[in-house]
Design an enzyme around this catalytic site. Structure first.
Site, PDB file in Angstrom:
ATOM      1  CB  SER A 112      41.029  41.186  46.328  1.00  0.00           C
ATOM      2  OG  SER A 112      41.098  42.350  47.097  1.00  0.00           O
ATOM      3  CG  ASP A 163      48.445  42.246  49.198  1.00  0.00           C
ATOM      4  OD1 ASP A 163      48.075  43.433  49.308  1.00  0.00           O
ATOM      5  OD2 ASP A 163      47.717  41.350  48.745  1.00  0.00           O
ATOM      6  CG  HIS A 194      45.835  43.392  46.508  1.00  0.00           C
ATOM      7  ND1 HIS A 194      45.688  42.700  47.681  1.00  0.00           N
ATOM      8  CD2 HIS A 194      44.573  43.566  46.016  1.00  0.00           C
ATOM      9  CE1 HIS A 194      44.405  42.470  47.897  1.00  0.00           C
ATOM     10  NE2 HIS A 194      43.717  42.977  46.901  1.00  0.00           N
TER      11      HIS A 194
END
Ligand code: MLT
Length: 215
Positions: A112, A163, A194
């Site tokens: 991320s 995502d 995610h």
């Protein structure tokens, strides 16, 4: 390296594991709100014998550790992305000297926000870190182009197609820009959002073993 390496390294909160002789060194970056312990956990999943440098992001967003500032979710302060990745590259150089890691394969890996920092650092400093693995990462430079030639860079992008935090179009733009700059890019995609899946970890392990063997 320089006498400054000690202070530069000790000033940055991180965990270090030497790993097996000659093994890759995974520089492993947590996501927003994470810590260096998340970086260690991810690195161990990828290669339990590898060296690990797991730092803590030094930018705070309402108390959450991050790697660079953002203006809104998915809207990055690109000046800060560039500046923070350059400072992080200085830390990596100093850590290599401090821990005597010269000659080891350096792989920057992240999840991320950590993936976005990993990508920015490898793209801006491919002579320092030639390998990057990005879980749920995206194009980190806003409307700016990638800098220079990236012939020496190998990148694995692992993303869920749905995502919302790392939009598929941004990942595709990144993959295309990397390839156009000469980087070797592989993608692993899955139907989801995610996060990090077991299949992604298996694929990442395979990629890592492949690049280590071909070195
Ligand atoms: C970022 O800010 O890097 C991405 O939006 C992912 C995240 O929320 O951390």
């Amino acid at each position: 390296m320089t006498a400054a390496s000690g202070p530069v390294v000790s000033a940055w909160p991180h965990l270090f594991t030497e790993g097996a002789a000659g093994s890759p060194v995974l520089i492993s970056l947590h996501g927003t709100g994470g810590t260096e312990h998340d970086g260690v956990a991810l690195a161990r999943e990828l290669d339990p014998t590898a060296g690990i440098i797991a730092p803590r992001g030094r930018v705070s967003e309402q108390g959450m550790n991050r790697w660079f500032r953002r203006l809104a979710e998915g809207v990055f302060d690109v000046d800060d992305v560039e500046a923070q990745s350059d400072v992080f590259a200085d830390f990596i150089r100093a850590a290599v000297a401090e821990y005597k890691l010269e000659g080891r394969m350096l792989v920057v890996v992240g999840f991320s926000n950590g993936a976005n920092m990993a990508l920015a650092t490898a793209i801006r400093h491919p002579e320092l870190v030639g390998h990057a693995m990005a879980f749920s990462g995206m194009y980190p430079f806003g409307d700016r182009d990638l800098p220079g030639s990236l012939d020496a860079l190998r990148v694995l992008l692992l993303n869920g197609r749905q995502d919302a935090m790392a939009p598929y179009a941004s990942v595709t733009r990144l993959a295309q820009a990397l390839a156009a700059a000469g980087a070797d890019v592989e993608r692993f995609e899955w139907d989801g959002g995610h996060g990090i899946t077991r299949d992604e970890l298996l694929s990442a392990r395979e990629w890592l073993a492949g690049v280590a063997a071909s070195r």
